[in-house]
Design a protein around this motif. Structure first.
Motif, PDB file in Angstrom:
ATOM      1  N   GLU A  63       0.860  -1.174   0.000  1.00 54.85           N
ATOM      2  CA  GLU A  63       0.000   0.000   0.000  1.00 54.85           C
ATOM      3  C   GLU A  63       0.899   1.227   0.000  1.00 54.85           C
ATOM      4  OE1 GLU A  63      -4.035  -1.478   2.299  1.00 54.85           O
ATOM      5  OE2 GLU A  63      -2.516  -0.355   3.428  1.00 54.85           O
ATOM      6  N   ILE A 186       6.727  -0.925  -7.923  1.00 53.49           N
ATOM      7  CA  ILE A 186       6.043  -1.637  -6.836  1.00 53.49           C
ATOM      8  C   ILE A 186       6.468  -3.100  -6.900  1.00 53.49           C
ATOM      9  CG2 ILE A 186       3.822  -2.234  -5.821  1.00 53.49           C
ATOM     10  CD1 ILE A 186       4.514   0.759  -5.774  1.00 53.49           C
ATOM     11  N   SER A 200       4.163  -3.661 -10.622  1.00 54.58           N
ATOM     12  CA  SER A 200       3.510  -2.541 -11.295  1.00 54.58           C
ATOM     13  C   SER A 200       4.361  -1.295 -11.052  1.00 54.58           C
ATOM     14  CB  SER A 200       2.083  -2.339 -10.760  1.00 54.58           C
ATOM     15  OG  SER A 200       1.405  -1.328 -11.483  1.00 54.58           O
ATOM     16  N   VAL A 202       3.832   3.129 -10.158  1.00 56.46           N
ATOM     17  CA  VAL A 202       2.989   4.290  -9.907  1.00 56.46           C
ATOM     18  C   VAL A 202       3.719   5.505 -10.482  1.00 56.46           C
ATOM     19  CG1 VAL A 202       1.861   5.724  -8.173  1.00 56.46           C
ATOM     20  CG2 VAL A 202       2.046   3.256  -7.818  1.00 56.46           C
ATOM     21  N   GLU A 249      -1.559   1.017 -14.995  1.00 61.86           N
ATOM     22  CA  GLU A 249      -0.689   1.603 -13.983  1.00 61.86           C
ATOM     23  C   GLU A 249      -1.207   2.994 -13.597  1.00 61.86           C
ATOM     24  OE1 GLU A 249       3.547  -0.621 -14.962  1.00 61.86           O
ATOM     25  OE2 GLU A 249       3.299   1.488 -15.542  1.00 61.86           O
ATOM     26  N   ASN A 373      -6.329   6.599 -14.069  1.00 59.79           N
ATOM     27  CA  ASN A 373      -6.142   5.159 -14.289  1.00 59.79           C
ATOM     28  C   ASN A 373      -7.384   4.602 -14.975  1.00 59.79           C
ATOM     29  OD1 ASN A 373      -4.795   2.742 -14.292  1.00 59.79           O
ATOM     30  ND2 ASN A 373      -5.284   2.201 -12.174  1.00 59.79           N
ATOM     31  N   ALA A 384      -4.557  -1.293  -9.252  1.00 56.79           N
ATOM     32  CA  ALA A 384      -4.406  -0.183  -8.304  1.00 56.79           C
ATOM     33  C   ALA A 384      -5.720   0.580  -8.172  1.00 56.79           C
ATOM     34  CB  ALA A 384      -3.311   0.754  -8.771  1.00 56.79           C
ATOM     35  N   SER A 385      -5.995   1.026  -6.956  1.00 54.60           N
ATOM     36  CA  SER A 385      -7.159   1.873  -6.711  1.00 54.60           C
ATOM     37  C   SER A 385      -6.780   2.956  -5.711  1.00 54.60           C
ATOM     38  CB  SER A 385      -8.344   1.063  -6.169  1.00 54.60           C
ATOM     39  OG  SER A 385      -8.020   0.493  -4.903  1.00 54.60           O
ATOM     40  N   VAL A 414      -2.895   4.576  -1.989  1.00 55.16           N
ATOM     41  CA  VAL A 414      -3.048   3.750  -3.192  1.00 55.16           C
ATOM     42  C   VAL A 414      -2.949   2.291  -2.768  1.00 55.16           C
ATOM     43  CG1 VAL A 414      -2.137   3.172  -5.463  1.00 55.16           C
ATOM     44  CG2 VAL A 414      -2.051   5.542  -4.645  1.00 55.16           C
ATOM     45  N   ARG A 415      -3.986   1.537  -3.083  1.00 52.62           N
ATOM     46  CA  ARG A 415      -4.057   0.137  -2.671  1.00 52.62           C
ATOM     47  C   ARG A 415      -3.995  -0.766  -3.902  1.00 52.62           C
ATOM     48  NH1 ARG A 415      -8.435  -0.297   1.514  1.00 52.62           N
ATOM     49  NH2 ARG A 415      -6.719   0.426   2.847  1.00 52.62           N
ATOM     50  N   PHE A 416      -3.353  -1.927  -3.745  1.00 53.12           N
ATOM     51  CA  PHE A 416      -3.211  -2.873  -4.846  1.00 53.12           C
ATOM     52  C   PHE A 416      -3.903  -4.190  -4.500  1.00 53.12           C
ATOM     53  CE2 PHE A 416       0.340   0.023  -5.176  1.00 53.12           C
ATOM     54  CZ  PHE A 416       0.360   0.318  -6.529  1.00 53.12           C
TER      55      PHE A 416
END
Length: 425
Positions: A63, A186, A200, A202, A249, A373, A384-385, A414-416
């Motif tokens: 995260e 990441i 990934s 960011v 991404e 995104n 990612a969100s 940012v959470r994956f």
């Protein structure tokens, strides 16, 4: 006023040279746009250091805790009131705020004529921020100071670029304002960055644009200069993203955009004769709408800036962006010049130690985290969100100053997650 600002900077330079401040060295193993050779050396060494994530999701994936903060760390001798408490505020930031994040985007963290940026970078490295990019150093013969931008990261910066805007107006002619970009890798927990494949990336940008002083009208020259700089920002996105970004991404635009998205119209002036943060922050100002239109590449009606303006600031391609604070909260939150209302209903400025009297209680919303995104479902490894975003005042209880800067910060999470098979079909 502009001449006085220039003279103060020149005097600062003289004293800086006299005290040997300009000869301060950068911390070892640092990534900086000013020294590409140093960056490559650091990347080679960091490749052998296994990563340890500071925060993980339920899936065991990283995260990313992001902060954007205008630091209000101007060159020596420049101050608004009795003192800007620069050194004390920097110490507080390093001890109490910096450890809480993984990526920190800074504005007004000027290196020119001061050792403060070097001190911050050295302290950040000890806290696990092994990577950074920063505005290029300037010297007296450049007839400018650096742009004051920096991106600090616990995660590997695998690529970086920068863009310097056309020179600003008034006091903003002095700093080389612009945009910084960092491509942040990441990795799985325990992976060796830069050698093991990344899950990934960011794509983080931070900026600081032309400021306005006093009451702002959208037809005034400094507003047009600011919007022209945002057009340059869009063109920078058009160049950087196709070269560095894979589908899915996330892209995060941060910074002090100096665009006030609040329109400052009172919704119920008879009952409440002062501006309220929530109820009177729902509508978007003309300049706020113009900012989003220009950054996305849609451009504006030239007549918005006056009958003689012919610039639409339209881009070649469109970039879908989301004003995450406004979408999450439903209004444009105050990030500069806030108020407090006492028990008797009297209105007072929230901060007076650092903020000029002219800016007390202006209630501007000028600091942002924008999100891009649109093809998240196409991510190959992890999706990612933007899990959370909010204003972070960074108050400083027990100090001679009441908050870390004249600006509030903005933080985001940012959470994956692993993509579902249905998402990839």
């Amino acid at each position: 006023m502009y001449i006085v600002s220039a003279l103060i900077v020149l005097v600062s330079v003289y004293f800086a040279y006299s005290s040997n401040l300009l000869r301060q060295q950068q911390p070892p193993d640092a990534v900086t746009l000013a020294t590409a050779k140093q960056q490559k050396q650091h990347q080679r060494e960091a490749a052998f250091a296994p990563m340890s994530m500071t925060s993980v999701s339920e899936d065991g994936l990283p995260e990313l805790r992001i902060l954007t903060q205008n630091m209000f760390m101007r060159p020596p001798l420049i101050k608004n009131n009795r003192s800007d408490w620069k050194d004390a505020r920097l110490d507080y930031f390093i001890e109490h705020i910096l450890p809480n994040y993984d990526v920190v985007c800074l504005q007004e963290m000027f290196e020119f004529a001061s050792s403060r940026r070097s001190r911050l970078l050295a302290a950040a490295q000890k806290l696990g921020f092994a990577y950074y990019v920063a505005s290029e150093r300037q010297f007296l013969w450049n007839v400018a100071i650096d742009g004051g931008l920096a991106i600090l990261s616990r995660f590997p910066v695998v690529a970086s670029e920068s863009h310097v805007f056309q020179r600003g107006m008034g006091p903003d002619w002095i700093p080389k304002k612009g945009v910084l970009y960092a491509k942040i890798g990441i990795y799985a927990d325990g992976a060796k960055p830069l050698t093991d494949p990344a899950l990934s990336h960011v794509h983080v940008f931070t900026t600081h644009t032309q400021a306005s002083y006093g009451e702002v009208f959208i037809t005034q020259p400094d507003v047009k200069r600011r919007l022209a700089q945002l057009h340059e920002f869009h063109n920078f996105l058009e160049s950087v993203l196709p070269a560095h970004r894979a589908p899915g991404e996330p892209v995060v635009l941060t910074g002090d955009f100096n665009v006030d998205s609040r329109n400052h119209e009172l919704s119920n002036p008879d009952a409440v004769p002062y501006e309220r943060e929530v109820e009177d922050g729902i509508a978007t100002s003309d300049e706020g709408a113009a900012m989003m239109a220009i950054l996305e590449g849609r451009g504006i009606d030239p007549a918005l800036l006056g009958p003689d303006n012919t610039d639409s600031f339209k881009g070649k391609t469109l970039v879908e962006l989301h004003d995450s604070l406004q979408e999450r909260l439903g209004y444009h939150p105050v990030t500069f010049g806030n108020i407090v209302v006492d028990a008797q209903g009297a209105v007072h400025p929230r901060e007076t130690v650092l903020t000029t009297r002219m800016d007390n209680m202006v209630m501007h919303s000028i600091d942002y985290v924008l999100w891009h995104n649109p093809d998240a479902a196409k991510a190959a490894e992890i999706v990612a969100s933007l899990a959370d975003v909010g204003v972070t005042p960074n108050f400083t209880p027990g100090s001679s100053f009441t908050q870390i800067s004249d600006h509030y910060g903005v933080s985001a999470l940012v959470r994956f997650a692993r993509p579902k098979s249905a998402d990839l079909a």
